[in-house]
Design a protein around this motif. Structure first.
Motif, PDB file in Angstrom:
ATOM      1  N   VAL A  84       0.833  -1.206   0.000  1.00 39.85           N
ATOM      2  CA  VAL A  84       0.000   0.000   0.000  1.00 39.85           C
ATOM      3  C   VAL A  84       0.866   1.254   0.000  1.00 39.85           C
ATOM      4  N   ARG A  85       1.903   1.259   0.817  1.00 39.76           N
ATOM      5  CA  ARG A  85       2.762   2.442   0.889  1.00 39.76           C
ATOM      6  C   ARG A  85       3.563   2.635  -0.386  1.00 39.76           C
ATOM      7  N   ARG A  86       3.984   1.541  -0.995  1.00 39.81           N
ATOM      8  CA  ARG A  86       4.739   1.661  -2.235  1.00 39.81           C
ATOM      9  C   ARG A  86       3.868   2.256  -3.345  1.00 39.81           C
ATOM     10  N   ARG A  87       2.615   1.777  -3.446  1.00 44.90           N
ATOM     11  CA  ARG A  87       1.706   2.332  -4.461  1.00 44.90           C
ATOM     12  C   ARG A  87       1.408   3.794  -4.190  1.00 44.90           C
ATOM     13  N   HIS A  88       1.174   4.126  -2.921  1.00 48.53           N
ATOM     14  CA  HIS A  88       0.865   5.523  -2.596  1.00 48.53           C
ATOM     15  C   HIS A  88       2.072   6.424  -2.842  1.00 48.53           C
ATOM     16  N   ARG A  89       3.268   5.935  -2.534  1.00 42.71           N
ATOM     17  CA  ARG A  89       4.481   6.719  -2.778  1.00 42.71           C
ATOM     18  C   ARG A  89       4.678   6.983  -4.274  1.00 42.71           C
ATOM     19  N   THR A  90       4.425   5.972  -5.071  1.00 43.48           N
ATOM     20  CA  THR A  90       4.546   6.138  -6.524  1.00 43.48           C
ATOM     21  C   THR A  90       3.548   7.170  -7.024  1.00 43.48           C
ATOM     22  N   LEU A  91       2.319   7.093  -6.528  1.00 41.63           N
ATOM     23  CA  LEU A  91       1.284   8.047  -6.946  1.00 41.63           C
ATOM     24  C   LEU A  91       1.645   9.465  -6.526  1.00 41.63           C
TER      25      LEU A  91
ATOM     26  N   ASP B  50       4.618  10.714  -5.991  1.00 37.94           N
ATOM     27  CA  ASP B  50       5.734  11.199  -6.798  1.00 37.94           C
ATOM     28  C   ASP B  50       5.301  11.602  -8.201  1.00 37.94           C
ATOM     29  N   LEU B  51       4.216  10.990  -8.690  1.00 34.46           N
ATOM     30  CA  LEU B  51       3.727  11.322 -10.027  1.00 34.46           C
ATOM     31  C   LEU B  51       2.948  12.633 -10.047  1.00 34.46           C
ATOM     32  N   VAL B  52       2.118  12.859  -9.032  1.00 35.69           N
ATOM     33  CA  VAL B  52       1.200  14.004  -9.080  1.00 35.69           C
ATOM     34  C   VAL B  52       1.646  15.175  -8.224  1.00 35.69           C
ATOM     35  N   ALA B  53       2.609  14.967  -7.329  1.00 38.78           N
ATOM     36  CA  ALA B  53       3.024  16.047  -6.427  1.00 38.78           C
ATOM     37  C   ALA B  53       4.336  16.649  -6.895  1.00 38.78           C
ATOM     38  N   SER B  54       4.591  17.844  -6.417  1.00 39.61           N
ATOM     39  CA  SER B  54       5.837  18.536  -6.757  1.00 39.61           C
ATOM     40  C   SER B  54       6.760  18.547  -5.546  1.00 39.61           C
ATOM     41  N   ARG B  55       8.059  18.660  -5.804  1.00 30.72           N
ATOM     42  CA  ARG B  55       9.032  18.742  -4.720  1.00 30.72           C
ATOM     43  C   ARG B  55       8.989  20.126  -4.084  1.00 30.72           C
ATOM     44  N   ASP B  56       9.410  20.162  -2.836  1.00 32.87           N
ATOM     45  CA  ASP B  56       9.391  21.420  -2.114  1.00 32.87           C
ATOM     46  C   ASP B  56      10.805  21.759  -1.659  1.00 32.87           C
ATOM     47  N   ALA B  57      11.084  23.042  -1.615  1.00 35.03           N
ATOM     48  CA  ALA B  57      12.422  23.475  -1.199  1.00 35.03           C
ATOM     49  C   ALA B  57      12.677  23.212   0.278  1.00 35.03           C
ATOM     50  N   ALA B  58      11.609  22.921   1.042  1.00 33.19           N
ATOM     51  CA  ALA B  58      11.768  22.691   2.478  1.00 33.19           C
ATOM     52  C   ALA B  58      12.523  21.401   2.778  1.00 33.19           C
ATOM     53  N   GLY B  59      12.596  20.513   1.812  1.00 33.12           N
ATOM     54  CA  GLY B  59      13.318  19.271   2.052  1.00 33.12           C
ATOM     55  C   GLY B  59      13.203  18.321   0.889  1.00 33.12           C
ATOM     56  N   ARG B  60      14.202  17.471   0.712  1.00 31.71           N
ATOM     57  CA  ARG B  60      14.226  16.557  -0.419  1.00 31.71           C
ATOM     58  C   ARG B  60      13.065  15.568  -0.378  1.00 31.71           C
ATOM     59  N   SER B  61      12.623  15.205   0.814  1.00 29.21           N
ATOM     60  CA  SER B  61      11.571  14.200   0.945  1.00 29.21           C
ATOM     61  C   SER B  61      10.171  14.805   1.050  1.00 29.21           C
ATOM     62  N   VAL B  62      10.038  16.124   0.923  1.00 33.07           N
ATOM     63  CA  VAL B  62       8.742  16.785   1.053  1.00 33.07           C
ATOM     64  C   VAL B  62       8.085  16.876  -0.317  1.00 33.07           C
TER      65      VAL B  62
END
Length: 298
Positions: free
Chosen positions: A108-115, A117-129
């Motif tokens: 479940v977490r792997r699928r949600h993480r993939t989703l 990463d596809l639809v969200a943008s990175r944030d300057a607040a941190g590499r993992s945000v």
């Protein structure tokens, strides 16, 4: 026959009525770390008591006057096999539940993480945000080796910088302490018990406690006021399945922020109770029975 009966009663009590009673008490929530240990001790003691009851009952059925019965009755042999089988089922069901939950949650977490990463943008607040383009206030984390903190545009728009820092500190506390492993273990134990014996109290209470632990870290990092304001602003949206979110148990969490006590007495009570729950039946029942069984079979 006293030992198996007592161990069986202890196991049944620790599986349902004791967790239900503890979940209604307020004092353990003042010491969340110690309370998690207490809940873990209750779960461990319940399983050990059930296993001990099955083993001691099966041995009692084939022992006569302190020595192995050379020719036990057929019904004793049948019950002996049944108790041994039930004991094995408890152990295998617990192990299987651990494996299944680990596989399911990871998928479940792997699928949600993939989703994400596809639809969200990175944030300057941190590499993992990651930032979701959604107006609703959302804040949660995806634990694991490749962890993510997920925020929404609505969260960024509604929070002041200090409040946002408190939310990030909360989510990163979850990831750093691996609170997901604690919840996954309780989820597995919850599934391992039959439905008639299953209690939601341990799992529900642990979910609250890990949020309080993350709140403690966020309060130390960013202050009480920014955290309380952030909880009020974004505390209505539930986190997706398989994630850890800062939006649950809102009322209890805000009330606890108002408390000034350190919970030292409550922590001591939790640790002492945890030790008694695990060691009490072991020392008073299991150890004497094991000694007697060893002497009988040797």
């Amino acid at each position: 026959m006293t030992t198996p009966l007592l161990l069986g009663l202890i196991g049944l009590a620790l599986a349902q009525p004791v967790p239900a009673l503890l979940a209604r008490m307020e004092w353990p929530y003042r010491a969340p770390r110690a309370a998690v240990v207490l809940w873990q001790a209750l779960a461990l003691a319940a399983i050990l008591a059930m296993v001990g009851a099955g083993l001691s009952a099966s041995l009692w059925l084939v022992v006569h006057e302190g020595a192995p019965n050379p020719a036990p009755d057929a019904w004793r042999v049948a019950l002996h096999v049944a108790f041994m089988a039930l004991t094995l089922v408890v152990v295998l069901r617990t192990a299987w539940s651990m494996i299944v939950v680990a596989i399911e949650v990871r998928a479940v977490r792997r699928r949600h993480r993939t989703l994400v990463d596809l639809v969200a943008s990175r944030d300057a607040a941190g590499r993992s945000v990651r930032i979701l383009d959604a107006p609703e206030p959302l804040a949660y984390c995806l634990p694991g080796m490749d962890a993510r903190v997920v925020l929404s545009r609505g969260t960024l728009a509604s929070l002041e910088p200090s409040e946002l820092e408190a939310v990030l500190a909360h989510e990163r506390a979850h990831l750093r302490a691996r609170h997901d492993l604690v919840l996954d273990a309780f989820t597995a134990l919850h599934r391992a018990f039959p439905r008639v014996l299953r209690s939601d109290a341990a799992l529900d209470s642990t979910r609250v406690l890990v949020e309080l632990l993350a709140d403690d870290h966020a309060r130390r990092a960013s202050g009480t006021t920014p955290l309380a304001r952030a909880l009020v602003k974004i505390g209505t949206q539930p986190a997706p399945a398989g994630t850890l979110g800062a939006t649950t148990t809102l009322v209890r969490r805000i009330e606890r922020l108002e408390e000034d006590g350190k919970g030292r007495r409550e922590a001591a009570a939790c640790y002492l109770t945890a030790a008694l729950v695990v060691l009490g039946p072991t020392i008073s029942l299991a150890v004497p029975w094991m000694s007697s069984a060893w002497a009988t079979l040797s």
